[in-house]
Design an enzyme around this catalytic site. Structure first.
Site, PDB file in Angstrom:
ATOM      1  N   HIS A  93      80.056  16.724  73.193  1.00 28.85           N
ATOM      2  CA  HIS A  93      81.096  15.834  72.656  1.00 28.85           C
ATOM      3  C   HIS A  93      81.806  14.992  73.727  1.00 28.85           C
ATOM      4  O   HIS A  93      83.030  14.842  73.712  1.00 28.85           O
ATOM      5  CB  HIS A  93      82.138  16.661  71.885  1.00 28.85           C
ATOM      6  CG  HIS A  93      81.584  17.336  70.660  1.00 28.85           C
ATOM      7  ND1 HIS A  93      80.498  16.875  69.954  1.00 28.85           N
ATOM      8  CD2 HIS A  93      81.978  18.467  70.001  1.00 28.85           C
ATOM      9  CE1 HIS A  93      80.260  17.672  68.921  1.00 28.85           C
ATOM     10  NE2 HIS A  93      81.122  18.654  68.932  1.00 28.85           N
ATOM     11  N   HIS A 151      84.848  14.378  63.904  1.00 28.78           N
ATOM     12  CA  HIS A 151      84.744  15.842  63.898  1.00 28.78           C
ATOM     13  C   HIS A 151      85.781  16.475  62.967  1.00 28.78           C
ATOM     14  O   HIS A 151      86.410  17.486  63.318  1.00 28.78           O
ATOM     15  CB  HIS A 151      84.901  16.362  65.319  1.00 28.78           C
ATOM     16  CG  HIS A 151      84.176  17.646  65.579  1.00 28.78           C
ATOM     17  ND1 HIS A 151      84.412  18.790  64.860  1.00 28.78           N
ATOM     18  CD2 HIS A 151      83.202  17.950  66.465  1.00 28.78           C
ATOM     19  CE1 HIS A 151      83.633  19.749  65.317  1.00 28.78           C
ATOM     20  NE2 HIS A 151      82.877  19.269  66.283  1.00 28.78           N
ATOM     21  N   GLU A 187      79.040  16.210  60.433  1.00 25.80           N
ATOM     22  CA  GLU A 187      79.151  15.137  61.431  1.00 25.80           C
ATOM     23  C   GLU A 187      77.925  14.243  61.344  1.00 25.80           C
ATOM     24  O   GLU A 187      76.816  14.686  61.622  1.00 25.80           O
ATOM     25  CB  GLU A 187      79.259  15.748  62.826  1.00 25.80           C
ATOM     26  CG  GLU A 187      80.445  16.655  63.006  1.00 25.80           C
ATOM     27  CD  GLU A 187      80.175  17.735  64.050  1.00 25.80           C
ATOM     28  OE1 GLU A 187      79.905  17.403  65.209  1.00 25.80           O
ATOM     29  OE2 GLU A 187      80.229  18.921  63.689  1.00 25.80           O
TER      30      GLU A 187
END
Ligand code: BGC
Length: 391
Positions: free
Chosen positions: A148, A219, A356
């Protein structure tokens, strides 16, 4: 236990006062009932989000549509903090896990609640990739891999915010050449749009001045039973995907596209999430549950690629995207060891799920996966919609 009982008392008292005053002007407040909490759906106090970080103003922005569906977003990490949608009795329910204050979003090991993820959603093996023969090294922030965007991905950056109308927020951010190890000055624009058909539309746009890789996503952790409810394993899920990307034990795809048929990963028809989650299966073991990218049969902004239904509130969420993949994460790393969630909720193991939308994890190192390369002169553009109804 003590704390729960106390909270319960205050919450009940609050609900009584609320019912008595029955304030129509209380835009931010509506009673909700969930499996674990009987509380009041509100967006957090915006004062708790006011700060200056790295010279930029942080705040909380509230969007609302004609049905009083409400989204609260902070420009710290572009995070969706709350999303209040009607249940099957018309009561507004907050379906997003999050915190009541900016401070909580800044704590170490915060699980990316509601954040815009960039530059790269999910993992890149060993944090390494090459473009035109030049090797790049990213932050290693998840075991041996990068996850991420690294230690200071977009989830921890302050976007510039412009509220364009009551139902639209524009967030922009310039990620400098070399940030987190990624090449190129990257200009990113994200729009959150709350439409009158109870959909939250997220659009992403970006350009770069050097070739780079990019995989933006959101997210949000959803619990359609109501944020703070114990589990999502009683929710039903359908994903229009005949294949998924199996992973190794560090959650990096093996490169194969495995058929879901005959495996716990078959969500081609509605299935209760808990049905197969406890099966003995190497992939479930690697993910500690579901934590896998599904290969969407037909990315689409008009036909849902995935749908979740709550048996408690009747809330249904349809997901639409033009992205080729969908990471279904069943909240396996949530621990709920602190009552630090909104209204003092403890967000326990599997008390939320993420869907996601994305290109596949580790695509920069997997030649068979759709490319995530962005070159100067190209415009990165992608859209995802989370649409709500209730039955
Ligand atoms: C990943 C999980 C990770 C979670 C972080 C998800 O996108 O797939 O492995 O733990 O993000 O909260």
């Amino acid at each position: 236990m003590m704390r729960l009982t106390k909270n319960h008392f205050y919450i009940t008292a609050w609900a009584l006062i609320f019912n008595y005053s029955c304030s129509q002007s209380a835009d931010k407040k509506a009673t909700i009932a969930t499996d674990s909490l009987s509380t009041v759906a509100t967006v957090p106090d915006s004062a708790a989000f006011k700060a200056t970080i790295a010279g930029k103003q942080v705040g909380l922005f509230v969007l609302k549509n004609k049905n009083n569906v409400t989204a609260a977003i902070t420009n710290y990490g572009g995070r969706l903090v709350s999303l209040l949608v009607p249940d099957n009795k018309g009561k507004l329910t907050d379906v997003i896990l999050g915190y009541d204050s900016l401070k909580s979003y800044q704590k170490p090991r915060e699980p990316y609640f509601g954040a815009i993820i960039g530059r790269y959603g999910n993992r890149i093996a060993k944090g390494k990739f090459s473009i035109d023969g030049k090797a790049y090294q990213l932050d290693i922030n998840d075991g041996v891999n990068t996850l991420h965007g690294g230690f200071k991905g977009f989830y921890a950056q302050v976007f510039d915010a412009k509220q364009l109308s009551t139902n639209e927020l524009e967030l922009t951010y310039v990620s400098k050449d070399g940030e987190g190890g990624y090449p190129g000055n990257l200009s990113v624009k994200v729009h959150y749009i709350l439409t009158d058909d109870n959909a939250l539309k997220i659009t992403y746009e970006a350009t770069t001045d050097k070739p780079t890789v990019l995989n933006l996503t959101n997210h949000a952790y959803f619990n359609l039973n109501g944020a703070g409810s114990k589990t999502i394993t009683d929710n039903q899920l359908q994903i229009n995907a005949d294949r998924f990307t199996p992973v190794d034990n560090t959650l990096i795809p093996t490169g194969k596209l495995q058929p879901v048929k005959g495996t716990p990963f078959d969500f081609t028809a509605f299935k209760t999430i808990g049905t197969d989650i406890g099966q003995t299966d190497d992939q479930l073991k690697n993910g500690k549950g579901y934590d896998h990218n599904f290969v969407l049969n037909k990315p689409s902004l008009t036909a849902a690629v995935a749908t979740v239904k709550s048996p408690v509130t009747g809330i249904v969420m349809d997901v639409y995207t033009d992205e080729p993949g969908l990471q279904f994460y069943s909240g396996n790393f949530l621990t709920g060891d602190k009552h630090d969630g909104k209204h003092g909720a403890a967000y326990g193991y599997r008390s939320a799920l993420c869907l996601e939308t994305q290109h596949f994890p580790d695509a920069p190192n997997q030649p068979s996966f759709a490319s995530t390369l962005l070159k100067p002169g190209q415009i990165y553009k992608t859209t995802t919609i989370y649409k709500f109804s209730a039955k």
